[in-house]
Design a protein around this motif. Structure first.
Motif, PDB file in Angstrom:
ATOM      1  N   TRP A  28       2.535   2.956 -12.579  1.00 49.98           N
ATOM      2  CA  TRP A  28       1.640   3.931 -11.966  1.00 49.98           C
ATOM      3  C   TRP A  28       0.289   3.912 -12.662  1.00 49.98           C
ATOM      4  O   TRP A  28       0.169   3.437 -13.795  1.00 49.98           O
ATOM      5  CB  TRP A  28       2.249   5.333 -12.050  1.00 49.98           C
ATOM      6  N   TRP A  53       8.113   3.070  -4.539  1.00 52.76           N
ATOM      7  CA  TRP A  53       9.106   3.982  -3.957  1.00 52.76           C
ATOM      8  C   TRP A  53      10.398   3.252  -3.599  1.00 52.76           C
ATOM      9  O   TRP A  53      11.028   3.548  -2.587  1.00 52.76           O
ATOM     10  CB  TRP A  53       8.543   4.707  -2.710  1.00 52.76           C
ATOM     11  N   SER A  61      -0.447   6.053  -0.060  1.00 52.54           N
ATOM     12  CA  SER A  61       0.577   6.050  -1.111  1.00 52.54           C
ATOM     13  C   SER A  61       1.443   4.808  -1.033  1.00 52.54           C
ATOM     14  O   SER A  61       2.112   4.453  -1.997  1.00 52.54           O
ATOM     15  CB  SER A  61       1.472   7.283  -0.974  1.00 52.54           C
ATOM     16  N   GLY A 106      -3.586  11.680  -7.585  1.00 56.11           N
ATOM     17  CA  GLY A 106      -2.989  10.973  -6.446  1.00 56.11           C
ATOM     18  C   GLY A 106      -1.752  11.689  -5.925  1.00 56.11           C
ATOM     19  O   GLY A 106      -1.617  11.944  -4.720  1.00 56.11           O
ATOM     20  N   ILE A 107      -0.839  12.048  -6.844  1.00 57.92           N
ATOM     21  CA  ILE A 107       0.435  12.624  -6.392  1.00 57.92           C
ATOM     22  C   ILE A 107       0.236  14.047  -5.879  1.00 57.92           C
ATOM     23  O   ILE A 107       0.779  14.433  -4.840  1.00 57.92           O
ATOM     24  CB  ILE A 107       1.492  12.573  -7.517  1.00 57.92           C
ATOM     25  N   LEU A 153      -1.366  13.774  -2.585  1.00 54.12           N
ATOM     26  CA  LEU A 153      -0.416  13.311  -1.563  1.00 54.12           C
ATOM     27  C   LEU A 153       0.383  14.481  -0.991  1.00 54.12           C
ATOM     28  O   LEU A 153       0.491  14.655   0.231  1.00 54.12           O
ATOM     29  CB  LEU A 153       0.523  12.284  -2.212  1.00 54.12           C
ATOM     30  N   ALA A 192      -1.874   9.704   4.435  1.00 50.49           N
ATOM     31  CA  ALA A 192      -1.201   9.861   3.143  1.00 50.49           C
ATOM     32  C   ALA A 192      -0.142   8.773   2.962  1.00 50.49           C
ATOM     33  O   ALA A 192      -0.010   8.188   1.876  1.00 50.49           O
ATOM     34  CB  ALA A 192      -0.579  11.247   3.051  1.00 50.49           C
ATOM     35  N   ARG A 246       4.015   4.695   0.880  1.00 53.01           N
ATOM     36  CA  ARG A 246       5.385   5.153   1.160  1.00 53.01           C
ATOM     37  C   ARG A 246       5.913   4.545   2.426  1.00 53.01           C
ATOM     38  O   ARG A 246       5.175   4.348   3.383  1.00 53.01           O
ATOM     39  CB  ARG A 246       5.423   6.669   1.305  1.00 53.01           C
ATOM     40  N   ARG A 272       6.395   2.887  -8.485  1.00 54.29           N
ATOM     41  CA  ARG A 272       5.129   2.804  -7.751  1.00 54.29           C
ATOM     42  C   ARG A 272       5.331   2.376  -6.307  1.00 54.29           C
ATOM     43  O   ARG A 272       4.557   2.745  -5.432  1.00 54.29           O
ATOM     44  CB  ARG A 272       4.173   1.839  -8.481  1.00 54.29           C
TER      45      ARG A 272
END
Ligand SMILES: Cc1cc2nc3c(=O)[nH]c(=O)nc-3n(C[C@H](O)[C@H](O)[C@H](O)COP(=O)(O)OP(=O)(O)OC[C@H]3O[C@@H](n4cnc5c(N)ncnc54)[C@H](O)[C@@H]3O)c2cc1C
Length: 496
Positions: free
Chosen positions: A452, A395, A494, A461-462, A465, A490, A496, A393
């Motif tokens: 997740w 990354w 996320s 969500g994915i 994204l 994004a 990220r 979750r």
């Protein structure tokens, strides 16, 4: 799925009185002329097995067994762990339990970037353990690339290894700006002037000519490898050391002291989960890491005239700076293999069967190849395949062992597992042996994050994204002139 629609069988005609011999029309498995942009062979695990065929299976577990260490999964993570443990203590009884064959997963399908890129975000490791610890992890990754190369040499593994580094090419003005804006952060994270070198357009063109390229970052800390040759050689190496590799052996549950398989239960003090993208298939782990898909195609060997146009005489691996980025290698037999996200995620954390890849993904990759290298546009595509990698979750990859239960794990390498699995193997070795070392103090050790979201949020969500990243790339390619706000949003959403 097959690469092209198969022709429907033509009905046989015969005189009414004499029954005609029944002829079954043969449909070639490999169509002579694939549809434009699609591959001659689709799936079959990966191109990397095409030359020798899929390996013969080792015997499965046959009833209950006992071991000191049971490794669940038969990819690089399990095999490196077995390798270092057995070398450290030859008396250990170690078994590897693999559902298909060693190398069936991402270890036999990847893009062959043996890269020192951190398997996660520096700022996140720094947030929990401080910047020095995060920098130590980066240094460990630099060293890991050479460790893999040395180990392969020691074990006589011929995996087409060539350490010519990694090129991040900025295609177009926006990618160039983003690349240059990222450079100061890389310096702070431990990438010195020699670790990450800026190349102008001419210097880049001396190495490789990418259409629309404005320059690149080059790092020497990467080697090109043949993924399946590496995993095959590694499996053979651990067997020589006395490790038992069971194949066709699916683990259905993992609990303290036991790995439960269809054929029996392996009782072991230490049970290590090494399933990466397949982790969601194990009871209790559906939301631990999502299986993120990555897809690849490979061309037929390219003619010298094409290479003369492209340059690319070395074995640098190449990627771009797009949000939905791609990765390429020049194979030892003079093909180009190119990969990208494709269909990013399947509802319910499902994984593909044997690497079959959607025709639209194949065409996307073929088009991209033609845009980057116009001289290779229209080159026949020999093979397309896909695989899954594990994404936590936050990354960021993690490795650990709970001394109370003996349960261990490693994975979530977010697409940087070729080298990181080796670091994981050495770290798990120290953890199992109860050693306090530099490796066991790295910030990914024992890292636990929340799982997740449940479905359908996870899927929405994915998929959302990656739809956003693709939209951002399209807008930037269309002349936006700056990094798209969609991509920034994004990233924020996320985490990220
Ligand atoms: C297409 C693609 C390209 C990639 N490119 C790169 C790259 O260029 N560079 C890079 O650094 N990383 C790359 N990666 C990621 C990297 O390959 C992986 O992170 C790494 O191989 C993970 O190794 P592993 O041993 O942890 O998992 P895997 O290799 O996936 O091994 C897990 C094994 O577990 C087995 N298994 C599944 N379920 C069970 C069960 N219930 N019981 C027993 N066994 C089971 C599977 O069959 C599989 O063999 C890529 C991944 C993909 C898919």
């Amino acid at each position: 799925m097959s690469p092209t629609p198969q022709p429907s069988p033509t009905p046989a005609t015969a005189p009414a009185a004499v029954p005609a011999p029944v002829t079954v029309p043969t449909v070639p498995a490999v169509p002579a002329v694939p549809a434009t942009g699609t591959a001659r062979t689709n799936g079959e695990v990966a191109f990397w097995y095409a030359a020798h065929g899929l390996p013969a299976r080792r015997p499965a577990l046959d009833g209950d067994a006992e071991a000191d260490v049971a490794l669940v999964g038969g990819g690089y993570t399990a095999l490196w762990t077995a390798y270092y443990l057995k070398r450290a203590d030859p008396s250990l009884r170690i078994v590897v339990l693999e559902k298909e064959f060693a190398g069936f997963g991402a270890s036999g399908r990847n893009g062959g970037w043996l890269t020192a890129a951190l398997p996660g975000q520096f700022r996140r490791y720094a947030a929990t353990h401080g910047p020095d610890a995060a920098a130590a992890m980066q240094r460990a990754m630099f060293a890991t690339v050479d460790e893999v190369i040395d180990a392969a040499r020691t074990e006589g593994i011929d995996a087409d290894v060539r350490k010519d580094g990694e090129l991040h090419v900025a295609v177009g003005e926006v990618q160039e700006r983003r690349m240059l804006a990222h450079l100061p952060a890389l310096r702070e994270e431990g990438w010195g002037e020699d670790d990450m070198v800026r190349l102008g357009p001419d210097e880049l063109a001396d190495r490789v000519r990418v259409a629309g390229a404005r320059g690149a970052l080059w790092t020497p800390h990467c080697a090109r490898v043949h993924p399946a040759a590496l995993v095959r050689g590694l499996a053979a190496a651990v067997e020589r050391l006395g490790v038992t590799v069971y194949e066709d052996t699916e683990v259905t549950a993992v609990r303290p002291g036991a790995a439960v398989c269809r054929q029996g239960t392996v009782r072991a003090r230490h049970v290590i989960r090494a399933l990466e993208g397949f982790t969601a298939g194990l009871d209790g782990h559906r939301r631990t890491w999502v299986p993120m898909n990555s897809s690849m195609i490979v061309t037929a060997p390219l003619e010298q005239a094409v290479w003369d146009e492209i340059g690319w005489r070395g074995a640098e691996v190449i990627g771009d700076e797009a949000h939905a980025y791609c990765y390429l290698q020049r194979t030892a037999d003079d093909r180009i293999a190119i990969g990208g996200r494709g269909v990013p995620y399947r509802f319910g954390s499902r994984v593909d069967a044997r690497g079959e890849t959607h025709a639209s993904t194949q065409r996307q990759l073929t088009d991209l190849l033609g845009r980057l290298f116009p001289a290779a546009a229209g080159a026949p595509v020999d093979h397309a395949w896909s695989g899954v990698l594990g994404v936590p979750r936050d990354w960021c990859a993690t490795v650990g062992l709970d001394p109370a239960t003996g349960l261990g794990w490693a994975g979530g390498y977010v697409g940087h597992g070729v080298a990181t699995t080796n670091l994981a193997g050495r770290t798990l070795c120290d953890l199992v042996l109860g050693r306090d070392t530099e490796l066991t103090r790295l910030p990914w050790v024992g890292r636990r994050v929340r799982g997740w979201e449940p479905e359908p949020l996870r899927w929405l969500g994915i998929r959302g994204l990656y739809a956003a990243y693709r939209a951002a790339d399209r807008r930037e390619d269309g002349g936006l002139g700056r990094t798209s706000r969609i991509a920034r949003a994004a990233d924020l959403l996320s985490g990220r």
